[in-house]
Design a protein around this motif. Structure first.
Motif, PDB file in Angstrom:
ATOM      1  N   GLU A  74      -2.040   1.797   7.391  1.00 35.96           N
ATOM      2  CA  GLU A  74      -0.955   0.933   6.908  1.00 35.96           C
ATOM      3  C   GLU A  74      -1.516  -0.300   6.212  1.00 35.96           C
ATOM      4  O   GLU A  74      -1.049  -0.701   5.148  1.00 35.96           O
ATOM      5  N   VAL A  75      -2.524  -0.893   6.857  1.00 37.99           N
ATOM      6  CA  VAL A  75      -3.140  -2.105   6.295  1.00 37.99           C
ATOM      7  C   VAL A  75      -3.774  -1.773   4.944  1.00 37.99           C
ATOM      8  O   VAL A  75      -3.583  -2.481   3.953  1.00 37.99           O
ATOM      9  N   GLU A  76      -4.496  -0.650   4.929  1.00 32.69           N
ATOM     10  CA  GLU A  76      -5.177  -0.241   3.698  1.00 32.69           C
ATOM     11  C   GLU A  76      -4.158   0.007   2.584  1.00 32.69           C
ATOM     12  O   GLU A  76      -4.349  -0.411   1.451  1.00 32.69           O
ATOM     13  N   ASN A  77      -3.076   0.677   2.947  1.00 29.69           N
ATOM     14  CA  ASN A  77      -2.049   0.950   1.944  1.00 29.69           C
ATOM     15  C   ASN A  77      -1.431  -0.330   1.414  1.00 29.69           C
ATOM     16  O   ASN A  77      -1.172  -0.448   0.218  1.00 29.69           O
ATOM     17  N   ARG A  78      -1.217  -1.283   2.321  1.00 34.45           N
ATOM     18  CA  ARG A  78      -0.625  -2.551   1.885  1.00 34.45           C
ATOM     19  C   ARG A  78      -1.520  -3.225   0.862  1.00 34.45           C
ATOM     20  O   ARG A  78      -1.057  -3.837  -0.082  1.00 34.45           O
ATOM     21  N   GLN A  79      -2.832  -3.076   1.086  1.00 27.73           N
ATOM     22  CA  GLN A  79      -3.764  -3.701   0.144  1.00 27.73           C
ATOM     23  C   GLN A  79      -3.776  -2.978  -1.195  1.00 27.73           C
ATOM     24  O   GLN A  79      -4.140  -3.536  -2.212  1.00 27.73           O
ATOM     25  N   LEU A  80      -3.395  -1.691  -1.165  1.00 20.45           N
ATOM     26  CA  LEU A  80      -3.451  -0.911  -2.396  1.00 20.45           C
ATOM     27  C   LEU A  80      -2.200  -1.036  -3.258  1.00 20.45           C
ATOM     28  O   LEU A  80      -2.214  -0.644  -4.405  1.00 20.45           O
ATOM     29  N   VAL A  81      -1.106  -1.517  -2.687  1.00 24.71           N
ATOM     30  CA  VAL A  81       0.092  -1.612  -3.517  1.00 24.71           C
ATOM     31  C   VAL A  81       0.161  -2.935  -4.278  1.00 24.71           C
ATOM     32  O   VAL A  81       1.106  -3.188  -4.989  1.00 24.71           O
ATOM     33  N   VAL A  82      -0.900  -3.733  -4.140  1.00 27.38           N
ATOM     34  CA  VAL A  82      -0.908  -4.983  -4.903  1.00 27.38           C
ATOM     35  C   VAL A  82      -1.072  -4.664  -6.382  1.00 27.38           C
ATOM     36  O   VAL A  82      -1.651  -3.668  -6.758  1.00 27.38           O
ATOM     37  N   THR A  83      -0.540  -5.516  -7.195  1.00 28.35           N
ATOM     38  CA  THR A  83      -0.655  -5.331  -8.628  1.00 28.35           C
ATOM     39  C   THR A  83      -0.646  -6.717  -9.270  1.00 28.35           C
ATOM     40  O   THR A  83      -0.091  -7.654  -8.712  1.00 28.35           O
ATOM     41  N   GLN A 176       8.082  11.370  -8.217  1.00 31.76           N
ATOM     42  CA  GLN A 176       7.183  12.413  -7.719  1.00 31.76           C
ATOM     43  C   GLN A 176       5.757  12.137  -8.131  1.00 31.76           C
ATOM     44  O   GLN A 176       5.503  11.518  -9.159  1.00 31.76           O
ATOM     45  N   TRP A 177       4.835  12.663  -7.350  1.00 32.86           N
ATOM     46  CA  TRP A 177       3.420  12.575  -7.734  1.00 32.86           C
ATOM     47  C   TRP A 177       3.033  13.725  -8.658  1.00 32.86           C
ATOM     48  O   TRP A 177       2.093  13.629  -9.439  1.00 32.86           O
ATOM     49  N   ARG A 194      -4.436   5.655  -9.482  1.00 34.74           N
ATOM     50  CA  ARG A 194      -4.621   4.444  -8.661  1.00 34.74           C
ATOM     51  C   ARG A 194      -4.874   4.769  -7.197  1.00 34.74           C
ATOM     52  O   ARG A 194      -5.377   3.951  -6.459  1.00 34.74           O
ATOM     53  N   VAL A 195      -4.481   5.953  -6.755  1.00 33.92           N
ATOM     54  CA  VAL A 195      -4.590   6.261  -5.319  1.00 33.92           C
ATOM     55  C   VAL A 195      -5.965   6.852  -4.999  1.00 33.92           C
ATOM     56  O   VAL A 195      -6.682   7.285  -5.892  1.00 33.92           O
ATOM     57  N   PRO A 196      -6.347   6.881  -3.708  1.00 33.38           N
ATOM     58  CA  PRO A 196      -7.656   7.423  -3.344  1.00 33.38           C
ATOM     59  C   PRO A 196      -7.819   8.892  -3.770  1.00 33.38           C
ATOM     60  O   PRO A 196      -6.845   9.642  -3.822  1.00 33.38           O
ATOM     61  N   ARG A 197      -9.066   9.269  -4.028  1.00 33.44           N
ATOM     62  CA  ARG A 197      -9.362  10.626  -4.502  1.00 33.44           C
ATOM     63  C   ARG A 197      -8.824  11.715  -3.591  1.00 33.44           C
ATOM     64  O   ARG A 197      -8.368  12.756  -4.049  1.00 33.44           O
ATOM     65  N   ARG A 237      -0.662   9.313   4.185  1.00 28.61           N
ATOM     66  CA  ARG A 237      -1.239   8.172   3.491  1.00 28.61           C
ATOM     67  C   ARG A 237      -0.599   7.999   2.108  1.00 28.61           C
ATOM     68  O   ARG A 237      -0.241   6.903   1.700  1.00 28.61           O
ATOM     69  N   LEU A 238      -0.443   9.123   1.417  1.00 25.48           N
ATOM     70  CA  LEU A 238       0.149   9.095   0.082  1.00 25.48           C
ATOM     71  C   LEU A 238       1.607   8.633   0.144  1.00 25.48           C
ATOM     72  O   LEU A 238       2.066   7.877  -0.717  1.00 25.48           O
ATOM     73  N   ASP A 239       2.331   9.069   1.176  1.00 27.04           N
ATOM     74  CA  ASP A 239       3.720   8.639   1.333  1.00 27.04           C
ATOM     75  C   ASP A 239       3.797   7.116   1.433  1.00 27.04           C
ATOM     76  O   ASP A 239       4.724   6.497   0.929  1.00 27.04           O
ATOM     77  N   GLY A 240       2.788   6.536   2.078  1.00 23.60           N
ATOM     78  CA  GLY A 240       2.756   5.079   2.204  1.00 23.60           C
ATOM     79  C   GLY A 240       2.427   4.389   0.890  1.00 23.60           C
ATOM     80  O   GLY A 240       2.529   3.176   0.781  1.00 23.60           O
ATOM     81  N   LEU A 241       2.019   5.163  -0.095  1.00 23.54           N
ATOM     82  CA  LEU A 241       1.643   4.578  -1.387  1.00 23.54           C
ATOM     83  C   LEU A 241       2.693   4.834  -2.466  1.00 23.54           C
ATOM     84  O   LEU A 241       2.423   4.653  -3.649  1.00 23.54           O
ATOM     85  N   ALA A 242       3.893   5.272  -2.034  1.00 25.15           N
ATOM     86  CA  ALA A 242       4.926   5.637  -3.009  1.00 25.15           C
ATOM     87  C   ALA A 242       5.159   4.540  -4.044  1.00 25.15           C
ATOM     88  O   ALA A 242       5.363   4.827  -5.224  1.00 25.15           O
ATOM     89  N   GLU A 243       5.065   3.283  -3.604  1.00 26.76           N
ATOM     90  CA  GLU A 243       5.306   2.165  -4.531  1.00 26.76           C
ATOM     91  C   GLU A 243       4.356   2.172  -5.718  1.00 26.76           C
ATOM     92  O   GLU A 243       4.693   1.717  -6.798  1.00 26.76           O
ATOM     93  N   VAL A 244       3.135   2.671  -5.471  1.00 27.56           N
ATOM     94  CA  VAL A 244       2.118   2.654  -6.516  1.00 27.56           C
ATOM     95  C   VAL A 244       2.560   3.463  -7.732  1.00 27.56           C
ATOM     96  O   VAL A 244       2.257   3.119  -8.865  1.00 27.56           O
ATOM     97  N   ALA A 245       3.306   4.547  -7.458  1.00 27.38           N
ATOM     98  CA  ALA A 245       3.747   5.414  -8.543  1.00 27.38           C
ATOM     99  C   ALA A 245       4.666   4.654  -9.496  1.00 27.38           C
ATOM    100  O   ALA A 245       4.748   4.959 -10.686  1.00 27.38           O
ATOM    101  N   LEU A 246       5.332   3.639  -8.950  1.00 29.60           N
ATOM    102  CA  LEU A 246       6.313   2.922  -9.757  1.00 29.60           C
ATOM    103  C   LEU A 246       5.692   1.740 -10.489  1.00 29.60           C
ATOM    104  O   LEU A 246       6.269   1.193 -11.402  1.00 29.60           O
ATOM    105  N   ILE A 247       4.487   1.377 -10.052  1.00 34.47           N
ATOM    106  CA  ILE A 247       3.822   0.233 -10.662  1.00 34.47           C
ATOM    107  C   ILE A 247       3.329   0.613 -12.041  1.00 34.47           C
ATOM    108  O   ILE A 247       2.735   1.660 -12.228  1.00 34.47           O
ATOM    109  N   ARG A 248       3.557  -0.279 -12.980  1.00 32.41           N
ATOM    110  CA  ARG A 248       3.067   0.025 -14.317  1.00 32.41           C
ATOM    111  C   ARG A 248       1.979  -0.956 -14.703  1.00 32.41           C
ATOM    112  O   ARG A 248       1.921  -2.056 -14.240  1.00 32.41           O
TER     113      ARG A 248
END
Ligand SMILES: [Zn+2]
Length: 248
Positions: A74-83, A176-177, A194-197, A237-248
């Motif tokens: 969760e913490v890691e994901n929170r750090q990844l949705v920053v933009t 969708q991814w 943007r998401v992990p490999r 993990r990917l579900d927690g990164l859903a916001e990233v898909a919307l980030i431009r």
């Protein structure tokens, strides 16, 4: 008053990863219980009384490994949705699951974006946020068009039922991814870069599996289990990164 406290390290295996904890023994901790925290920066801290025995601490942590791991993700994901918000130096951008510090510099020649030692350097002749944002967007798109087809080819080779690398389109998708058409055309979200490999591989495997099993039936999940035994954890993990898909 200086707190009487000692600090030691404890490392426990969890699945294919290791969980590192800092154990703080303190005289001030009068309660006999051992408390485990996952700090906002992802560090795992164990607070224990001064006289707590090592095996007891180890056992207390071992019992809560699943919880610790969940919190860490969760913490890691929170750090990844920053933009970036203002598109200035010092902000953070995420590429393939890693955080990079943005560095905006004045361009000598043409505009250019490049990765260098932890920095994502954007060289622009006009340092307006719109220009920086546009250059970054172009860069991410170019990386997606370079990385995703290569990865798709590698995954296709590993799967017996994939006879030829399927046609691929990379585009913005808001919900969708990825997807796989009945004709076997695969579409991938440009935000995947943007998401992990491991998350990218999960999406690729998922869509490639649809070439053989169109529905999410038991046979579909059997194939996922066989080729990516950890897929449930990766999907979570990917579900927690859903916001990233919307980030431009
Ligand atoms: Zn599916």
């Amino acid at each position: 008053m200086k707190e009487a406290q000692t600090s030691t390290r404890l490392v426990l295996p969890y699945g294919d990863s290791r969980i590192r904890c800092e154990v703080r023994r303190s005289k001030q901790r009068v309660k006999r219980s051992i408390a485990i925290h996952v700090e906002p920066d992802g560090r795992v801290v164990v607070d224990a009384p001064l006289q707590a025995a090592d095996p007891d601490i180890r056992l207390a942590v071992a019992r809560r490994l699943a919880w610790i791991h969940r919190r860490m993700v969760e913490v890691e994901n929170r750090q990844l949705v920053v933009t970036p918000r203002e598109y200035v130096s010092g902000e953070t951008a995420v590429y393939l699951g890693r955080r990079y510090r943005l560095k905006v510099v004045s361009a000598q020649g043409g505009n250019q974006v490049r990765l260098r030692a932890g920095y994502l350097e954007v060289a622009v002749s006009n340092r307006s946020p719109e220009t920086v944002r546009h250059e970054l967007e172009q860069w991410f798109q170019a990386r997606a068009k370079e990385f995703l087809p290569t990865r798709l080819a590698m995954m296709s080779e590993r799967l017996r039922w994939v006879k030829a690398i399927p046609p691929l389109s990379i585009r913005r998708m808001s919900r969708q991814w990825g997807s796989c058409s009945p004709q076997g055309r695969i579409s991938l979200n440009v935000g995947l870069v943007r998401v992990p490999r491991e998350c990218i591989d999960y999406v690729l495997l998922h869509e490639l599996t649809h070439l053989r099993e169109h529905n999410h039936g038991p046979a579909f999940y059997r194939l996922l289990d066989r080729h990516l035994p950890n897929w449930k954890r990766t999907k979570a993990r990917l579900d927690g990164l859903a916001e990233v898909a919307l980030i431009r």
